[in-house]
Design a protein around this motif. Sequence first.
Motif, PDB file in Angstrom:
ATOM      1  N   UNK A 127       2.890  -0.208  -4.372  1.00 30.04           N
ATOM      2  CA  UNK A 127       1.814   0.729  -4.710  1.00 30.04           C
ATOM      3  C   UNK A 127       0.759   0.052  -5.574  1.00 30.04           C
ATOM      4  N   UNK A 128       1.204  -0.896  -6.393  1.00 31.68           N
ATOM      5  CA  UNK A 128       0.260  -1.650  -7.214  1.00 31.68           C
ATOM      6  C   UNK A 128      -0.659  -2.499  -6.336  1.00 31.68           C
ATOM      7  N   UNK A 129      -0.085  -3.077  -5.286  1.00 27.87           N
ATOM      8  CA  UNK A 129      -0.898  -3.861  -4.344  1.00 27.87           C
ATOM      9  C   UNK A 129      -1.885  -2.957  -3.618  1.00 27.87           C
ATOM     10  N   UNK A 130      -1.413  -1.776  -3.213  1.00 25.40           N
ATOM     11  CA  UNK A 130      -2.298  -0.826  -2.541  1.00 25.40           C
ATOM     12  C   UNK A 130      -3.466  -0.455  -3.455  1.00 25.40           C
ATOM     13  N   UNK A 131      -3.181  -0.289  -4.740  1.00 23.44           N
ATOM     14  CA  UNK A 131      -4.224   0.069  -5.699  1.00 23.44           C
ATOM     15  C   UNK A 131      -5.267  -1.044  -5.816  1.00 23.44           C
ATOM     16  N   UNK A 132      -4.789  -2.289  -5.837  1.00 19.77           N
ATOM     17  CA  UNK A 132      -5.720  -3.432  -5.920  1.00 19.77           C
ATOM     18  C   UNK A 132      -6.654  -3.440  -4.716  1.00 19.77           C
ATOM     19  N   UNK A 133      -6.095  -3.162  -3.530  1.00 21.11           N
ATOM     20  CA  UNK A 133      -6.909  -3.151  -2.319  1.00 21.11           C
ATOM     21  C   UNK A 133      -7.906  -1.996  -2.356  1.00 21.11           C
ATOM     22  N   UNK A 134      -7.455  -0.825  -2.774  1.00 19.12           N
ATOM     23  CA  UNK A 134      -8.340   0.344  -2.790  1.00 19.12           C
ATOM     24  C   UNK A 134      -9.512   0.159  -3.756  1.00 19.12           C
ATOM     25  N   UNK A 135      -9.238  -0.471  -4.904  1.00 15.81           N
ATOM     26  CA  UNK A 135     -10.308  -0.686  -5.872  1.00 15.81           C
ATOM     27  C   UNK A 135     -11.247  -1.800  -5.438  1.00 15.81           C
ATOM     28  N   UNK A 136     -10.707  -2.816  -4.758  1.00 16.16           N
ATOM     29  CA  UNK A 136     -11.510  -3.906  -4.171  1.00 16.16           C
ATOM     30  C   UNK A 136     -12.442  -4.551  -5.189  1.00 16.16           C
ATOM     31  N   UNK A 137     -11.918  -4.789  -6.407  1.00 15.36           N
ATOM     32  CA  UNK A 137     -12.738  -5.408  -7.456  1.00 15.36           C
ATOM     33  C   UNK A 137     -12.424  -6.889  -7.642  1.00 15.36           C
ATOM     34  N   UNK A 138     -11.456  -7.390  -6.901  1.00 15.81           N
ATOM     35  CA  UNK A 138     -10.997  -8.761  -7.114  1.00 15.81           C
ATOM     36  C   UNK A 138     -11.809  -9.749  -6.275  1.00 15.81           C
ATOM     37  N   UNK A 139     -11.733 -11.024  -6.692  1.00 17.93           N
ATOM     38  CA  UNK A 139     -12.410 -12.095  -5.949  1.00 17.93           C
ATOM     39  C   UNK A 139     -11.661 -12.320  -4.630  1.00 17.93           C
ATOM     40  N   UNK A 140     -12.304 -12.959  -3.656  1.00 21.28           N
ATOM     41  CA  UNK A 140     -11.664 -13.130  -2.325  1.00 21.28           C
ATOM     42  C   UNK A 140     -10.294 -13.800  -2.375  1.00 21.28           C
TER      43      UNK A 140
END
Length: 814
Positions: A127-140
């Motif tokens: 779920x933490x990974x899903x959250x990272x994807x949904x927010x899409x704030x990270x570098x490529x």
Amino acid sequence: MAPQKDIVKIAIQMPGAYPQLIELDQKKPLSAVIKEVCDGWNLPGPDNYALQYADGIQTYITESNRLDIKNGSILRLTKAPGRCAEDLYKGIQSSDSGVRCDSLKQLAGVSTDVTFAQEFISRDGHSLLVQIVEEANEVPLIMTHTLTAFMELMDHGIVSWENLSSVFIKKIASFVNAKVLDASIQQLSLAILESMVLSSSSLFQLVRQEVTLERLITHLQVTNQQIQTKAMALLMALLQTAGEADRQELFEFLLKKNVRQYIYKNIIHSSGSVGDEMAHYLYVLQSVTLNHLEPRMKTPLDYYNQEQRDKLHSLRQVAFETESENSLSTERRRSLCAKEFKKLGFSNNSNPGQDLIRTPPGLLALDTMTYFASRYPDAYSRFVLENSSREDKHECPFARSSIQLTLILCEILRIGEPPSETGSDYHPIFFSQDSLLDELFCICIQLLNKTWKEMRATQEDFDKERYSSSSGSLVIFSFDAALCLCVPVVNQDATLRGAGCWRKQGQLVPHRGGAESSQVWGGRLQRVPGPASCTLRDQGVCLQNTVTQSGSDHQVCPDHGVKVMQVVREQITRTLSSKPTSLELFKNKVNALNYSEILKLRQTERLHQEETLAPPVLELKERLKPELLELIRQQRLNRLCHGTLFRKVSSRRRQDKLWYCRLSPNHKVLHYGDVDEDTDTPPIETLQEKIPVSDIKALLTGKDCPHMKENKGKQNKEMLDLAFSITYDVEEYNLNFIASSRTDFCLWTDGLSVLLGRDMTSECMRSELEILLSMEIKLRLLDLENVPIPDNPPPVPKPPSNFNFCYDFSQTEQ
């Protein structure tokens, strides 16, 4: 003391410490073993440690897989999966981007292990990974590691794809739809969407709504082969999972966008070669597209369908310039139609539609004939007029030839067969234009006419068919004067009782033609005893060319072999096997392969396979066999020593996991292990898994293999023919293989049989033995060329009456 079979000698490593060589007792609890190892290095807290393989796939050792540990294995003492999952879970949430990146990178690597995956998912890490994807704030780079880890975790099937939120799915779809984005992110996003589509019909609908099909087609035009492959995989998943209505809509869209043109230009004619996975998807697209013709192929002509009757009638109108039929009398029109349908080559000129009731090819034959007549009217008219004007019994019947040719093309293109899960035999020519079957027919029907003339074929060389039935049900046809067709008015409800007259509700239908028999009735007819001959020849009833049938069953009785059609089939098959990339190239090659060339090829092949059956030669062959069999055995063992790359085929048809297996040079140990896709021939030291040949107990093939029994619902004949397994350690363990080709299957099963001291039985071995025997025999018989070899040795002459002609050397020596 534990039995010797429960003791495994292994090495255990730890960074910064000397390795420990221990004898692992498989009966002792794993926790006790880890405690002993930790005590050897004075490490506190053994619960925080676990064992895993040091090389290859670094799988954690658990109670369930510990029996896979073999003598000589090298293990490593590392963090326990629970502790590792906890540390990575915290690292992913770090405010330091460097720590997050390193944690996600490590997570992507260890998530392939199911033990770790269970621990990480139990902490709600996915779920933490899903959250990272949904927010899409990270570098490529961080996003790439996140998607990789997510994909590996989901591959274990612990979490259902249906539990994913619509926000997550839309975000993944947005990565695919984005015009400018990191290639690795788009590649992983395409793979995730493919898995979603294959897992659930509800997710199919959601993905179908979110993914822009135009963007998928754009991905097929890029130079990155991995993105091309994943885009094609998603497209095929959508096509195969869709319902009938959705699939038809997808096909119409692909046809409108001319997607085959992009595939032809950017994939087939790209600078790089087509990979195995892409070849499979091209084959699936070809198969699914051609199978759209299956309903037409399995539908007989409907006598009451005006459109079908018009198409049949148009064949006559295009071929012959006739006077206005409206001014003709019924009898004259009927006679003219029958004459022209006969010139067209229908076997039943009174009722040509009857030639098209056989399925296959059914209506598909009518479609191909009308396509040829409308697309190439000059060639069509030339074919018909040329053959209808011949009087030497060498005319080629267009209609019957077309029906048989359409059936042959359906068989060659495998129309109606579902795509195989491992098939990759696609035709580049399919992607060069829109109507492959119709265009091939237009070329091949002219080839058939050319071959017919080259063979000086006659009607006896063609397949004549009769329809018969033992039940006696009869179809009676009424003549339609408007289109000169006979249509059934008494179908299965009519019963043939014998010769004589027919009774319908108390009214008699005479057995002779004339005014009395000008009316036709439907319903049940009953026989009234009468003359032995009963022929109704009026404009109402036609019994001369009827089809007797019972329900949907009818029996086809061929009278003659299809000599010409066999040659044409061979011409088409040989040409398609050369993978022509355009219709023009196919046309040139197939026309160059004329009848004389076919005969030369057959003669050459026959010479290669020819066996001399003279007893002396057979005896010589038997003496040569042991030596040549030993040569084949050595070749098989050398092939096993070189090794082979095998693919893992999962339930979702992903074929991107590879493993390699090879035999040690001393023929005593099989080495195997997982490898990367770009690996050619890995060194034997990198393959950490080992099986001593002495432990191998049995070789299993086909449906006897354990992995075929486990996947009964998904196996097919092709996969069964390529599957084999070995059992070892008193039949407790199995190593399962699926060969990439029948050749690899034969090489490995033969080689393993040699290692087990058994006879080789594959068809490749028999073929190679015959080739070697043939070559050896021909070399030894070179001096006897054109000398007949007798079946029996010449008789030994009688001894002479005296031996005075013999010189006695013994006296000289004395």
